[in-house]
Design a protein around this motif. Structure first.
Motif, PDB file in Angstrom:
ATOM      1  N   SER A  75      13.224  57.284  13.297  1.00  0.00           N
ATOM      2  CA  SER A  75      13.403  57.908  14.605  1.00  0.00           C
ATOM      3  C   SER A  75      14.576  58.886  14.594  1.00  0.00           C
ATOM      4  N   THR A  76      15.669  58.500  13.973  1.00  0.00           N
ATOM      5  CA  THR A  76      16.854  59.360  13.923  1.00  0.00           C
ATOM      6  C   THR A  76      16.599  60.644  13.143  1.00  0.00           C
ATOM      7  N   LEU A  77      15.963  60.504  11.981  1.00  0.00           N
ATOM      8  CA  LEU A  77      15.657  61.682  11.161  1.00  0.00           C
ATOM      9  C   LEU A  77      14.676  62.605  11.868  1.00  0.00           C
ATOM     10  N   ALA A 107      13.405  67.375  15.287  1.00  0.00           N
ATOM     11  CA  ALA A 107      12.785  67.781  16.555  1.00  0.00           C
ATOM     12  C   ALA A 107      13.773  68.538  17.431  1.00  0.00           C
ATOM     13  N   SER A 108      15.026  68.106  17.454  1.00  0.00           N
ATOM     14  CA  SER A 108      16.034  68.785  18.259  1.00  0.00           C
ATOM     15  C   SER A 108      16.217  70.218  17.780  1.00  0.00           C
ATOM     16  N   PHE A 109      16.189  70.403  16.471  1.00  0.00           N
ATOM     17  CA  PHE A 109      16.292  71.754  15.904  1.00  0.00           C
ATOM     18  C   PHE A 109      15.128  72.613  16.378  1.00  0.00           C
ATOM     19  N   TYR A 110      13.912  72.084  16.301  1.00  0.00           N
ATOM     20  CA  TYR A 110      12.744  72.875  16.689  1.00  0.00           C
ATOM     21  C   TYR A 110      12.676  73.103  18.198  1.00  0.00           C
ATOM     22  N   LEU A 111      13.154  72.158  18.985  1.00  0.00           N
ATOM     23  CA  LEU A 111      13.199  72.363  20.434  1.00  0.00           C
ATOM     24  C   LEU A 111      14.141  73.517  20.781  1.00  0.00           C
ATOM     25  N   LYS A 112      15.263  73.587  20.089  1.00  0.00           N
ATOM     26  CA  LYS A 112      16.203  74.693  20.315  1.00  0.00           C
ATOM     27  C   LYS A 112      15.591  76.016  19.868  1.00  0.00           C
ATOM     28  N   GLN A 113      14.858  75.981  18.740  1.00  0.00           N
ATOM     29  CA  GLN A 113      14.190  77.195  18.270  1.00  0.00           C
ATOM     30  C   GLN A 113      13.137  77.651  19.265  1.00  0.00           C
ATOM     31  N   ARG A 114      12.392  76.706  19.807  1.00  0.00           N
ATOM     32  CA  ARG A 114      11.380  77.049  20.815  1.00  0.00           C
ATOM     33  C   ARG A 114      12.025  77.683  22.039  1.00  0.00           C
ATOM     34  N   GLN A 115      13.137  77.115  22.486  1.00  0.00           N
ATOM     35  CA  GLN A 115      13.821  77.663  23.652  1.00  0.00           C
ATOM     36  C   GLN A 115      14.346  79.063  23.366  1.00  0.00           C
ATOM     37  N   ASN A 116      14.845  79.283  22.153  1.00  0.00           N
ATOM     38  CA  ASN A 116      15.327  80.613  21.775  1.00  0.00           C
ATOM     39  C   ASN A 116      14.201  81.635  21.808  1.00  0.00           C
ATOM     40  N   ILE A 117      13.017  81.222  21.371  1.00  0.00           N
ATOM     41  CA  ILE A 117      11.862  82.120  21.389  1.00  0.00           C
ATOM     42  C   ILE A 117      11.510  82.491  22.825  1.00  0.00           C
ATOM     43  N   PHE A 118      11.492  81.501  23.708  1.00  0.00           N
ATOM     44  CA  PHE A 118      11.178  81.760  25.113  1.00  0.00           C
ATOM     45  C   PHE A 118      12.243  82.643  25.760  1.00  0.00           C
ATOM     46  N   ASN A 119      13.500  82.445  25.374  1.00  0.00           N
ATOM     47  CA  ASN A 119      14.585  83.260  25.934  1.00  0.00           C
ATOM     48  C   ASN A 119      14.525  84.700  25.429  1.00  0.00           C
TER      49      ASN A 119
END
Length: 443
Positions: A51-53, A58-70
């Protein structure tokens, strides 16, 4: 089946759910975490490590997704967005399997990776396993900033979030305002529901509900709004409420007190007190005002200063130039840093403009006079940031005298749906396109 599960499953008892039940959920989840972290077995250690790994990735990809939307419109044609979406889908499957073993393996992430915990709890896959998952997600609202929470919830594919939010809002949850705003971002609010809340002893500020109802063109809310003082947060709704918006807005001008939002709307409405003000590139809203004005008098100064400012600041100005010139600009914003270095891009732009600097124009957009179609096209541009697209959208609403429920930070399909409806609105198109003739602005 526990007592809370029975309440959730019973439609007749939905109104009984309130913050006390969220407290009981948190206690249940905390107990689950205590259990899985205290059991020293090979399975428990494996699941916690897994779960931790997975959460770290997942946190990295969520931030990348948000950057794309921004950064621009989240087109399905963007290879990196496709990759990010695929990775998140794979990781979500991991969390679903861990949840099947014990919810504690997800909930313990709320302290270290709250973004991942929220995202996983609001997934449709997990929702199919446990219809309490939306309530679990709402119970950890305090673990994230309001902006981050709404961003993740707005992109969620949860089918139960709307019902869970409405239930808690009607029970006067302390999170009512957050949930109300999120439902509006997701396009899941209705006038009927908001009007019902106005008649109840609701914890949501009255202005928040009236502001929403103004966007739905409810006469009583429009009348209520025009009686309220103007603030940066409600000036947009004030403009939607008033038939004499241009004349009224001029009365709000104060040379000794200019708020950013008022200055931008002053430009949009063509109020001379604002449009004739000196161009100040150092101002926090300078890129927005420059992009919306599309005036050649300011282009020389902007292009000249590109080589004198840092890359991050310079890129925001190049996006603003793209709003004005579109594909005529020799370098696309998305190419900088990947296909071309910033310094090289600046030289190309300066050389290109050196051959055209004698051209005089105003109200320019995408290499042509501003019009309804090229403004809508920019709302679906992968090159234009979410903030600039938001202001183009507000400009469209104000000039067309009609609200369109568009949001730059929701999935592409939902944005396309709204843009399609906007594109077919002939009245709105006519109103926008006669802007220069002063036939509509301030009508």
């Amino acid at each position: 089946m526990n007592k809370l599960q029975k309440i959730i499953n019973s439609e007749n008892n939905l109104q009984r759910l309130d913050d006390k039940h969220l407290d009981s959920l948190r206690l249940e989840l905390s107990n689950a975490v205590a259990l899985v972290t205290s059991i020293d077995t090979s399975q428990s250690r494996f699941c916690i490590d897994k779960s931790t790994l997975a959460a770290e990735t997942a946190s990295f990809y969520l931030k990348q997704r948000q950057n794309i939307f921004n950064s621009g419109f989240p087109s399905a044609q963007l290879p990196y967005l496709t990759l990010v979406t695929q990775k998140l889908t794979q990781l979500n499957n991991v969390f679903i399997e861990l949840y099947k073993i014990d919810v504690g393996y997800i909930y313990f992430l709320k302290d270290s990776y709250p973004d991942v915990a929220l995202w996983a709890l609001l997934s449709i896959g997990l929702e199919k396993i446990d219809n309490r998952s939306s309530f679990f997600a709402i119970s950890i609202a305090d673990a994230l900033s309001e902006t981050s929470w709404k961003s993740i919830a707005s992109l969620s594919d949860s089918e139960g979030f709307c019902a869970a939010s409405r239930i808690l809002i009607q029970s006067s949850s302390i999170r009512s305002s957050l949930l109300f705003d999120t439902l509006q971002l997701r396009g899941e609010l209705s006038s009927k529901f908001a009007m019902t809340l106005l008649s109840l002893d609701c914890t949501i500020d009255e202005e928040i509900m009236h502001r929403y109802l103004v966007t739905q063109n409810l006469p009583s809310s429009c009348d209520w709004m025009v009686q309220q003082p103007v603030t940066p947060s409600n000036v947009f709704e004030h403009l939607l409420s008033r038939p004499d918006r241009r004349e009224w807005f001029r009365t709000q001008y104060d040379p000794n007190f200019t708020v950013d939002e008022l200055a931008i709307f002053g430009d949009i409405l063509g109020v001379s007190e604002y449009t004739h003000s000196a161009f100040e590139p150092s101002c926090s809203i300078a890129t927005v005002r420059f992009a919306l004005k599309g005036d050649s008098r300011d282009v020389n100064q902007v292009i000249a200063m590109l080589s004198e400012i840092n890359e991050d600041t310079g890129e925001s100005w190049i996006v603003a130039l793209y709003v004005i010139f579109g594909t005529q600009l020799p370098v696309l914003p998305s190419q900088i840093g990947t296909d071309i270095d910033y310094s090289v891009a600046v030289k190309e732009i300066q050389t290109w403009w050196g051959e055209r600097s004698e051209i005089v124009f105003s109200f320019w957009r995408s290499g042509d006079l501003q019009n309804f179609d090229n403004s809508l096209n920019l709302l679906a541009s992968v090159e234009v940031t979410a903030n600039l697209r938001m202001w183009i959208w507000k400009e469209l609403c104000v000039i067309c005298r009609g609200y369109f429920p568009w949001n730059s930070l929701v999935k592409a399909e939902r944005q396309y749906s709204v843009l399609s409806k906007m594109r077919s609105n002939c009245v709105a198109k006519e109103r926008y396109n006669v802007r220069e003739k002063n036939a509509v602005v301030g009508y």
